[in-house]
Design a protein around this motif. Sequence first.
Motif, short mmCIF file in Angstrom:
data_model
loop_
_atom_site.label_atom_id
_atom_site.label_comp_id
_atom_site.label_asym_id
_atom_site.label_seq_id
_atom_site.Cartn_x
_atom_site.Cartn_y
_atom_site.Cartn_z
N ASN A 49 0.84 -1.27 -0.01
CA ASN A 49 0.00 0.09 -0.02
C ASN A 49 0.71 1.31 0.15
OD1 ASN A 49 -2.54 1.49 0.41
ND2 ASN A 49 -1.62 1.95 2.38
N SER A 50 0.58 2.11 -0.78
CA SER A 50 1.48 3.37 -1.04
C SER A 50 1.09 4.79 -0.37
CB SER A 50 1.64 3.50 -2.45
OG SER A 50 0.53 3.71 -3.39
N VAL A 51 -0.17 4.72 0.19
CA VAL A 51 -0.83 5.82 0.79
C VAL A 51 0.29 6.20 2.08
CG1 VAL A 51 -2.69 6.89 2.03
CG2 VAL A 51 -3.06 5.45 0.14
N LEU A 52 0.49 7.46 2.09
CA LEU A 52 1.55 7.85 2.93
C LEU A 52 1.20 7.60 4.60
CD1 LEU A 52 4.45 9.24 3.56
CD2 LEU A 52 3.08 11.40 3.60
N ASN A 53 2.04 6.89 5.32
CA ASN A 53 1.85 6.73 6.60
C ASN A 53 0.47 5.52 7.08
OD1 ASN A 53 4.01 8.07 7.64
ND2 ASN A 53 2.60 9.80 7.66
N LEU A 54 0.10 4.86 5.88
CA LEU A 54 -0.65 4.06 6.25
C LEU A 54 -0.14 2.73 5.89
CD1 LEU A 54 -4.23 5.39 4.66
CD2 LEU A 54 -3.25 5.48 6.99
N PRO A 55 0.28 2.06 7.09
CA PRO A 55 1.27 0.62 6.55
C PRO A 55 0.72 -0.46 6.47
CG PRO A 55 1.04 1.17 8.71
CD PRO A 55 0.19 2.29 8.26
N PRO A 56 1.17 -0.95 5.19
CA PRO A 56 0.68 -2.53 4.82
C PRO A 56 1.50 -3.32 5.98
CG PRO A 56 2.84 -1.74 3.57
CD PRO A 56 2.23 -0.43 4.11
N PHE A 57 0.86 -4.74 6.26
CA PHE A 57 1.14 -5.41 7.22
C PHE A 57 2.75 -5.72 7.26
CE2 PHE A 57 1.78 -9.76 9.12
CZ PHE A 57 1.08 -9.31 10.16
N PHE A 58 3.32 -6.22 6.31
CA PHE A 58 4.62 -6.90 6.36
C PHE A 58 5.67 -5.35 6.27
CE2 PHE A 58 2.58 -10.62 4.78
CZ PHE A 58 3.23 -11.35 5.61
N GLY A 59 5.02 -4.43 5.59
CA GLY A 59 6.08 -3.26 5.74
C GLY A 59 6.28 -2.86 7.21
#
Length: 646
Positions: free
Chosen positions: A223-233
């Motif tokens: 996911n690339s929306v700033l500061n909305l983190p994907p799980f593994f990231g």
Amino acid sequence: MDRRTFTKRSGLLLAAATSGLLVGCGEDDDAPAPLPTPTPTPTATPLPSATFASEPLVLSEPFLQLPTADSVRVVWFTEFRGRDHAVRYGADFAKQVMATSTQLSRMYEDASSTVAGRSYSGLTQRDIWRHEAVVTGLSAGRQPYVAISSDGNKTMRSSEGSLQPLPATGQATRFLLTSDLQLKKMASANYERVAETLAPIDVVLFAGDLVNVPNRASEWFDNSVLNLPPFFGALQGTMRKWQPTSTYTGGPLLQSGVIYPILGNHEYSGRWNPANNLNTMFNDPQPRWYAELRYAKVAATVNPSGDAAIRERWIRDNSFETISYEEIFTLPQGPEGGRYYAQRIGDTFLIAMDGNRIWRSWSANTRSKLTEATASINDPSAWGFGDFQFHPFAKGSRQYQWLQEVLASEAFRTAKYKIVLVHQSVFGLGDNATPVMAQTEATFEYADEAGTIRTMGPFAFPIDAATWNGRIQPVLDAGRMRYVKYDYPLSKDLWRTDIEPLLVAAGVQLVQVGHSHLWCRSKVGTMNYIETSNVGNSYGAYVANLSPRRSAPPTEAQVAALTSLRWNVDDYPREDDPHDRPMALPTLRNPQVELAGAGQPVPFLTSNDITAYTVFDTSTGMVTSYAFDTRYPARDPIKFDEFKLA
């Protein structure tokens, strides 16, 4: 790929492992067989210079799964099938084990997805490959490893992690207690601070709601929306690979710590219909018992041969599923797969339970917790069936029988520490603490043939075929249903009546929950409850005379024009724990006062700026909680609560 085929290839029988001894806890004939053990091969090949970090088609760093007394599995994901996937480990990375690759079957994006450089106008499947290597012959202690993948043109390496087998009895082990990541804004800060202040973390206990929509690939990976983190990231410290200007990087926890997740309600997705988008499908489950009633009416058409697999697929696709969760993780196996399981981890015995139900809103006269929409009152294909439980867990269920077997096992009884994971709010101060975990009861208001208003019920779920077909369906067919009302009686809370006494009597010391996105804790007898899910945001805490009141059922004014049915408001306590369990004040400092500005000490932390994390250390028996104000990156976390498991 058929889900059953995948599970057979990637799962293990349920086992509680201690000092090399495997103790079965209810396995059945359908349990998946172990993967074959690969033989490590020595190699002198230099590590490649290209890295996973520089390749966006590599979707994760490696993470650890299902350790045994002398092995552990290493898993990672790519957006290419590739070749020569392997793990290199040991001194100079001289040993190598090849990985087995499988394709995830239900990874999609749609117009609501956000992936850098891509757009999706409709439902679009992504080809995502899972690579798993079984590293064997391990002994106590850590040794370095990297994962290797080739896309056919270049070979790449992961960042370095460390391998270790299942902790042995007496080995000090540090557990992170966490949950409810769900793309929430504070999560990457939370895990970054965990890694900075408490690494190495040996085990991550994740109490459900890993993502929001389980079949949306970008929520797991990129996911690339700033500061909305994907799980593994967030849990692998790779946030800036996907969001280069992210405030926080997340923490590299999974590369060296084994994760044991459990299902949350957000790992369940609803009825499968590719004409809908992912959000619609996620929010559209119906009870399995109702899908079985429907199947009985169409079986001759959709499955004339009576094939069991076709029957199961039809019922699953017309009720709910957990396919993506099952395919991503390799978990210990219980009698119904990895949905619930048990595992001995050194001095600690872990019981992971599935006590989930669908979450719906409190709205009146719509498809909600308490009603159906008036526009579809005679069309059950559009119903939500309230906050129905996905699977039974109380007395009479297979899960309850299994739990009794586990609690009686030697591996459980001889463990120093005993922990239960369950996602749903089985105690607590959050809005989600009500309705309690009672079985849904449905009452139907209808007009008879003479036009007289009558009621049927309440009928506790599951509603049997004779009642539905003989009493309810004729009213629906005649278009005479007027109102559907759902109740969750406080006195019939199945966790409170069936599960809690069983756990207390067995000596369970800690129950970790999630779901309301806050921090609070309580104690019943010698058993502690903790919700430590204020990881990325919060949905509020409700305490008499201190904070606003919870949501409530519809008022008489809201339903007066539609029905004479009423709710018992005493079943839905507006404040405090629903069963008046005493809530503990933090023992060291009060972050809601110090950091969030509360006027007096309170028994909770609820904030969209201040994140909490909790660690259990077996060397001391202490459960310790920390708070970090994400508005001030340079500040240190504060230790605010600590208690010991006796």
